[in-house]
Motif scaffolding. Structure first.
Motif, short mmCIF file in Angstrom:
data_model
loop_
_atom_site.label_atom_id
_atom_site.label_comp_id
_atom_site.label_asym_id
_atom_site.label_seq_id
_atom_site.Cartn_x
_atom_site.Cartn_y
_atom_site.Cartn_z
N GLU A 130 12.68 -3.91 -32.60
CA GLU A 130 11.29 -4.13 -32.23
C GLU A 130 10.58 -5.48 -32.56
OE1 GLU A 130 9.00 -1.16 -34.56
OE2 GLU A 130 10.56 0.35 -34.34
N ARG A 131 11.12 -6.12 -33.66
CA ARG A 131 10.60 -7.24 -33.99
C ARG A 131 11.20 -8.23 -32.97
NH1 ARG A 131 11.85 -5.93 -39.78
NH2 ARG A 131 9.77 -5.41 -40.75
N PHE A 132 10.11 -9.32 -32.59
CA PHE A 132 10.38 -10.60 -31.91
C PHE A 132 11.21 -11.44 -32.37
CE2 PHE A 132 9.04 -15.03 -31.12
CZ PHE A 132 9.62 -15.07 -29.93
N TYR A 133 10.91 -11.64 -33.70
CA TYR A 133 12.01 -12.41 -34.63
C TYR A 133 13.54 -11.99 -34.45
CZ TYR A 133 14.84 -13.95 -38.64
OH TYR A 133 15.91 -14.59 -39.30
N GLU A 134 13.67 -10.55 -34.35
CA GLU A 134 15.19 -10.50 -34.23
C GLU A 134 15.71 -10.54 -32.73
OE1 GLU A 134 16.88 -9.66 -36.79
OE2 GLU A 134 15.73 -8.89 -38.10
N ARG A 135 14.75 -10.24 -31.95
CA ARG A 135 15.09 -10.35 -30.47
C ARG A 135 15.39 -11.94 -30.37
NH1 ARG A 135 10.75 -7.14 -29.51
NH2 ARG A 135 9.74 -9.16 -28.33
N ARG A 136 14.42 -12.99 -30.79
CA ARG A 136 14.81 -14.31 -30.44
C ARG A 136 15.93 -14.57 -31.16
NH1 ARG A 136 13.43 -18.41 -33.92
NH2 ARG A 136 13.18 -20.79 -32.77
N LYS A 137 16.19 -14.14 -32.41
CA LYS A 137 17.38 -14.65 -33.03
C LYS A 137 18.61 -14.46 -32.37
CE LYS A 137 18.88 -12.38 -36.38
NZ LYS A 137 18.85 -11.45 -37.73
N TYR A 138 18.84 -13.24 -31.87
CA TYR A 138 19.97 -12.65 -31.07
C TYR A 138 20.16 -13.34 -29.79
CZ TYR A 138 19.74 -8.37 -33.95
OH TYR A 138 19.84 -7.36 -35.08
N ASP A 139 19.01 -13.56 -29.27
CA ASP A 139 19.03 -14.55 -27.95
C ASP A 139 19.54 -15.92 -28.32
OD1 ASP A 139 17.95 -12.55 -26.52
OD2 ASP A 139 16.08 -13.28 -26.38
N THR A 180 24.90 -6.38 -30.32
CA THR A 180 26.16 -5.85 -29.33
C THR A 180 26.04 -5.96 -27.97
OG1 THR A 180 26.47 -4.41 -31.46
CG2 THR A 180 27.67 -4.06 -29.21
N ARG A 181 24.74 -5.35 -27.61
CA ARG A 181 24.45 -5.53 -26.06
C ARG A 181 24.27 -6.58 -25.52
NH1 ARG A 181 22.81 -0.89 -23.62
NH2 ARG A 181 21.96 -2.04 -22.00
N ARG A 182 23.78 -7.62 -26.36
CA ARG A 182 23.85 -9.12 -25.69
C ARG A 182 25.08 -9.80 -25.34
NH1 ARG A 182 19.07 -7.70 -28.25
NH2 ARG A 182 17.21 -8.83 -27.54
#
Length: 209
Positions: free
Chosen positions: A27-36, A61-63
């Motif tokens: 959910e968190r943008f922080y996490e999505r950005r970090k993974y990207d 994992t998906r990324r």
């Protein structure tokens, strides 16, 4: 690195008992950005076989699956493993297992190992054993990625900055990227090959320098 023992398994069991995604990784943008950013920092366009310990619910994992032929992901909590399997079931190259590391280490070798939000849960002895096993399983010229929260947390035995210092003391690794923000530290290392030479940069491999 703290002298306390590693974070007990009951802590993680309790976190997932209360919610399927207790850190809200999806959910968190922080996490999505970090993974990207983590995936963008990989120095090769494609990897054959990646290992992701501590995969939690499978968001990173998906990324990784988009850049790797196969990804072996694992977590110590069975409910997290089941969630990660559901979230990656459409990706044929992904396998998710329940493993307690470093004792249950999968057969290598791997050309990519990603240690994300994992190492600060380990006491000094366990951390040393895990890093020894990771380096032994990493192919020459293989990539080792670490990314960790950089604020003190009661359950964490270290921070991203402390883990970076520990990695700097490891022989046989060359630091390719060191991305630091107030909130996390992302580093990319490459295992030095048999000739002992520092690996070429991304630009050098493409003849730009």
């Amino acid at each position: 690195m703290s002298r306390r023992p590693r974070t007990p398994e009951a802590y993680f069991d309790g976190m997932y008992r209360g919610a399927p995604d207790p850190w809200r990784l999806a959910e968190r943008f922080y996490e999505r950005r970090k993974y990207d950013l983590t995936v963008a920092a990989l120095p090769l366009p494609r990897y054959r076989r990646a290992f992701e310990p501590g995969c939690s619910v499978g968001e990173l994992t998906r990324r990784l699956a988009g850049r790797c032929d196969t990804v072996l992901a694992c977590d110590r909590v069975e409910s997290a493993v089941q969630t990660a399997r559901r979230r990656t079931e459409d990706l044929p190259g992904v396998e998710v297992r329940r493993l307690l590391l470093p004792e249950q280490w999968p057969d290598g070798p791997f050309d990519l190992i990603v240690l994300s939000e994992l190492l600060y849960y380990l006491d000094a002895g366990t951390l040393d054993r895990l890093l020894d096993r990771a380096l032994a399983a990493l192919e020459p010229d293989g990539t080792l990625v670490t990314v960790h929260w950089n604020h003190p947390v009661p359950e964490h035995l270290d921070t991203g900055t402390g883990i970076a210092r520990r990695l700097a003391a490891l022989p046989g690794l060359a630091l390719l990227a060191d991305h630091r923000e107030d909130d996390f530290v992302l580093q990319v290392h490459q295992r030095i090959g048999p000739d002992g030479r520092r690996p070429a940069s991304v630009a050098a491999r493409e003849g730009l320098v």
